[in-house]
Motif scaffolding. Structure first.
Motif, PDB file in Angstrom:
ATOM      1  N   THR A  70       0.799  -1.227   0.000  1.00  0.00           N
ATOM      2  CA  THR A  70       0.000   0.000   0.000  1.00  0.00           C
ATOM      3  C   THR A  70       0.831   1.276   0.000  1.00  0.00           C
ATOM      4  O   THR A  70       0.323   2.348  -0.325  1.00  0.00           O
ATOM      5  N   ALA A 125       1.710   2.707   2.627  1.00  0.00           N
ATOM      6  CA  ALA A 125       1.375   3.396   3.879  1.00  0.00           C
ATOM      7  C   ALA A 125       2.349   2.991   4.977  1.00  0.00           C
ATOM      8  O   ALA A 125       2.943   1.916   4.933  1.00  0.00           O
ATOM      9  N   GLU A 129      -0.530   4.134  10.749  1.00  0.00           N
ATOM     10  CA  GLU A 129      -1.892   3.626  10.620  1.00  0.00           C
ATOM     11  C   GLU A 129      -2.426   3.103  11.949  1.00  0.00           C
ATOM     12  O   GLU A 129      -3.553   3.388  12.330  1.00  0.00           O
ATOM     13  N   ARG A 164      -3.098   5.916  14.437  1.00  0.00           N
ATOM     14  CA  ARG A 164      -4.346   6.600  14.082  1.00  0.00           C
ATOM     15  C   ARG A 164      -5.541   5.758  14.527  1.00  0.00           C
ATOM     16  O   ARG A 164      -6.524   6.260  15.045  1.00  0.00           O
ATOM     17  N   GLU A 165      -5.441   4.440  14.366  1.00  0.00           N
ATOM     18  CA  GLU A 165      -6.518   3.527  14.744  1.00  0.00           C
ATOM     19  C   GLU A 165      -6.727   3.487  16.265  1.00  0.00           C
ATOM     20  O   GLU A 165      -7.830   3.271  16.739  1.00  0.00           O
TER      21      GLU A 165
END
Length: 117
Positions: free
Chosen positions: A16, A18, A23, A26-27
């Protein structure tokens, strides 16, 4: 883990592009997310117990955070079907796997928070 291990890992997901660390941070949901997960590491709690345990959080924010965690597969919502029709919230195996990581972050913060940059 040695220094070579740290330098040989890719900084981005090859599929990806990313950053996996960004990630997951952020989650985890900012200010209240880690505190909610920490509370749920001890045992399943119903909504009002969580609201009392996570001081300074509004019901709206708690509800939104729990919904995000459910969608991410970290938390499971279980109706209790008791006299008060409460709902329990607990960690999934994926959520429980974050426990040692959260404790490592806690230890790191306690070690380095008082040190100047």
């Amino acid at each position: 883990m040695n220094d070579m291990t740290l330098h040989t890992r890719p900084l981005t997901d090859p599929d990806t592009g990313a950053c996996p660390v960004a990630e997951i941070l952020r989650e985890l949901g900012g200010k209240h997310g880690p505190r909610i997960l920490h509370c749920l590491l001890t045992r399943e709690l119903h909504f009002l117990e969580l609201e009392r345990a996570v001081t300074g959080i509004s019901r709206k924010v708690l509800k939104a955070q729990l919904s995000d965690f459910i969608a991410a597969g970290l938390v499971v919502r279980r109706p209790k079907y008791d006299a008060r029709n409460r709902v329990g919230y607990g960690l999934t195996p994926k959520g429980r796997a974050l426990g040692p990581i959260l404790f490592q972050l806690y230890d790191w913060a306690q070690t380095y928070k008082a040190q100047p940059a």
